[in-house]
Write a protein that holds these residues in place. Structure first.
Motif, short mmCIF file in Angstrom:
data_model
loop_
_atom_site.label_atom_id
_atom_site.label_comp_id
_atom_site.label_asym_id
_atom_site.label_seq_id
_atom_site.Cartn_x
_atom_site.Cartn_y
_atom_site.Cartn_z
N GLN A 184 0.83 -1.21 0.00
CA GLN A 184 0.00 0.00 0.00
C GLN A 184 0.87 1.26 0.00
N ILE A 185 1.97 1.23 0.74
CA ILE A 185 2.87 2.39 0.76
C ILE A 185 3.49 2.62 -0.61
N GLU A 186 3.87 1.54 -1.29
CA GLU A 186 4.41 1.67 -2.64
C GLU A 186 3.40 2.31 -3.59
N ARG A 187 2.12 1.96 -3.42
CA ARG A 187 1.07 2.55 -4.25
C ARG A 187 0.99 4.06 -4.03
N CYS A 217 7.62 20.19 2.58
CA CYS A 217 6.78 20.07 3.77
C CYS A 217 7.66 19.90 5.01
N PRO A 218 7.43 20.68 6.06
CA PRO A 218 8.27 20.57 7.26
C PRO A 218 7.95 19.36 8.14
N MET A 219 6.91 18.59 7.77
CA MET A 219 6.58 17.37 8.51
C MET A 219 6.63 16.17 7.55
N HIS A 220 7.00 15.03 8.08
CA HIS A 220 6.92 13.80 7.31
C HIS A 220 6.11 12.77 8.11
N VAL A 221 5.73 11.68 7.46
CA VAL A 221 4.92 10.65 8.09
C VAL A 221 5.78 9.39 8.28
N GLU A 222 5.73 8.83 9.47
CA GLU A 222 6.43 7.58 9.76
C GLU A 222 5.41 6.47 10.00
N ILE A 223 5.65 5.30 9.39
CA ILE A 223 4.73 4.17 9.48
C ILE A 223 5.52 2.95 9.92
N SER A 224 4.99 2.24 10.90
CA SER A 224 5.67 1.04 11.40
C SER A 224 4.64 0.01 11.85
N MET A 225 5.06 -1.25 11.91
CA MET A 225 4.20 -2.35 12.33
C MET A 225 4.82 -3.01 13.55
N HIS A 226 3.98 -3.28 14.56
CA HIS A 226 4.45 -3.87 15.81
C HIS A 226 3.60 -5.09 16.13
N LYS A 242 13.82 -3.46 16.22
CA LYS A 242 13.48 -4.61 15.39
C LYS A 242 12.45 -4.27 14.32
N GLN A 243 12.01 -3.00 14.29
CA GLN A 243 10.99 -2.60 13.34
C GLN A 243 11.59 -1.83 12.17
N THR A 244 10.97 -2.02 11.01
CA THR A 244 11.30 -1.21 9.85
C THR A 244 10.36 -0.02 9.82
N VAL A 245 10.93 1.19 9.78
CA VAL A 245 10.14 2.41 9.75
C VAL A 245 10.12 2.95 8.33
N HIS A 246 8.93 3.12 7.78
CA HIS A 246 8.74 3.69 6.45
C HIS A 246 8.45 5.18 6.62
N ALA A 247 9.25 6.02 5.99
CA ALA A 247 9.07 7.47 6.11
C ALA A 247 8.63 8.04 4.77
N LEU A 248 7.56 8.82 4.78
CA LEU A 248 7.04 9.49 3.59
C LEU A 248 7.29 10.98 3.73
N THR A 249 8.01 11.55 2.77
CA THR A 249 8.39 12.97 2.82
C THR A 249 7.87 13.68 1.58
N TRP A 250 7.14 14.78 1.79
CA TRP A 250 6.65 15.60 0.68
C TRP A 250 7.57 16.80 0.48
N LEU A 251 7.85 17.13 -0.75
CA LEU A 251 8.77 18.22 -1.08
C LEU A 251 8.29 19.53 -0.45
N LYS A 303 8.02 10.95 -1.19
CA LYS A 303 9.19 10.11 -1.45
C LYS A 303 9.36 9.16 -0.27
N LEU A 304 9.67 7.91 -0.56
CA LEU A 304 9.77 6.88 0.48
C LEU A 304 11.21 6.60 0.85
N THR A 305 11.47 6.58 2.15
CA THR A 305 12.75 6.12 2.67
C THR A 305 12.46 5.13 3.80
N LYS A 306 13.41 4.23 4.05
CA LYS A 306 13.24 3.22 5.09
C LYS A 306 14.46 3.22 6.00
N ARG A 307 14.20 2.93 7.26
CA ARG A 307 15.31 2.75 8.21
C ARG A 307 14.88 1.77 9.29
#
Length: 376
Positions: free
Chosen positions: A61-64, A102-111, A91-100, A83-87
């Motif tokens: 869904q994030i790729e979409r 924009c001073p805020m980005h969104v972080e998504i993780s699964m626990h 033990k979790q992979t955090v997916h970060a979505l950054t808009w050009l 734009k998607l970056t991962k780190r």
């Protein structure tokens, strides 16, 4: 003069914004923590499904969202698509979505939780630097609404549908298993009761023949008890059952019944659902040659292309004398459909030379398959 006023106004607005945030932090127990780690808004959702399913669907869904095929963020001064970056964080992979811009980005993780559920965590985070001052709450709200519409709700709905589908499949499989047991249980007493009735009748006329029939019945039961209720049997095991049955019927019918088997050695251990072959043999005796003076039953097994053909042929009057909707043939058709679906069938008909033939057709499996699950 206007430029100077604007330059002076910007720091003043930033100070006011920061003061408001500090005051809000002092009024809420969790706000200070969010202020320190940069969180603006946090949303958590519980998901049903295993870890791999949840993580893979979340990533899809994030790729979409980042592919450009989805609607954009819709904020005029920022880029439309993220734009998607991962780190890795712990033990979790955090997916970060950054808009050009924009001073805020969104972080998504699964626990993974202890109760077997998965927790999806979505949060808007200040990107650092001057973002502490210029991050706007309305923009953070817009980001969370965007993520709810394009990630959270589609993911929840998809996983719920998949879980429901798996539950339906599990229930369907349980129903099929119960149906197979019921159908198979209907055949077993059908044969055994008839044989015992024949045995009682024979003892009244010939004790010697009755003893011989009893020997074959005991041999049949000894062979059958291990696999009559099993999921798998084999060609050779089902032939053994058929042979004892035909021997019993030959004692009763005398010269009116003859039988022969045509089975290549290479096919003897091929798997075959239990109790189907004996049902065809019994059908041939009862309907095919019961009134014949010289009845012959031929059991043959052959590989034809990608299928195994197991046939019972008699030289009786033909298909007009056979009840195609009786218990035996009806059970075979239902069990074949339940086990193999559309890849197996029961064919019945009358050859040109006369008589009746019933053929069980199942997928051929290479090698000696299921040998470890075949009794004996």
């Amino acid at each position: 003069m206007l430029v100077v006023e604007l330059c002076l106004a910007a720091p003043i607005l930033a100070i006011i914004n920061a003061s408001i945030r500090l005051y809000a932090a002092s009024r809420r127990t969790d706000a200070l923590v969010r202020l320190i780690d940069g969180s603006l808004l946090v949303d958590t959702v519980l998901l049903r499904g295993n870890v791999l399913d949840c993580e893979s669907e979340m990533a899809r869904q994030i790729e979409r969202i980042t592919s450009g095929q989805m609607p954009g963020l819709g904020r005029l001064i920022y880029g439309s698509h993220a734009k998607l970056t991962k780190r890795i964080r712990g033990k979790q992979t955090v997916h970060a979505l950054t808009w050009l811009g924009c001073p805020m980005h969104v972080e998504i993780s699964m626990h993974a939780l202890e109760n077997g559920l998965q927790q999806l965590r979505v949060r808007t985070v200040r990107s650092g630097g001057l973002a502490w001052f210029v991050a706007a709450p309305l923009d953070a709200i817009a980001q969370m609404q965007y993520m709810d519409s394009n990630l959270v709700q589609p993911l929840v709905n998809l996983l719920e549908r998949r879980t429901a589908q798996r539950q339906r499949e599990a229930l369907h499989n349980q129903t099929i298993e119960a149906q197979l047991r019921i159908l198979q249980a209907q055949i077993e007493p059908h044969f055994l009761f008839n044989t015992l009735a024949n045995l009682r009748q024979l003892y009244r006329t010939s004790a010697v023949d009755g003893e011989s029939m009893l020997d074959h019945l005991i041999a049949y039961l000894r062979s059958a008890m291990e696999n009559l209720r099993a999921e798998y049997s084999s060609v050779v095991q089902e032939m053994d059952l058929a042979m004892h049955y035909l021997a019993i019927m030959q004692i009763r019918m005398g010269s009116r019944l003859a039988y022969r088997f045509v089975v290549p050695d290479a096919l003897l251990k091929h798997p075959l659902p239990p109790a189907m072959l004996i049902s065809l043999v019994e059908n041939a005796v009862k309907h095919g040659i019961a009134e014949s003076s010289e009845g012959v039953i031929t059991l043959s097994v052959a590989r034809i292309g990608a299928a195994l053909h197991v046939s019972i042929a008699d030289n009786g009057p033909g298909i007009s004398s056979v009840g195609g909707t009786g218990l035996g043939l009806s059970n075979i058709r239902q069990r074949l459909e339940a086990i193999y679906g559309s890849s197996a069938c029961l064919e019945v008909g009358s050859p040109v030379e006369g008589g009746f033939t019933g053929t069980i057709i199942i997928p051929f499996e290479e090698g000696v398959v299921h040998a470890d699950r075949i009794a004996g």
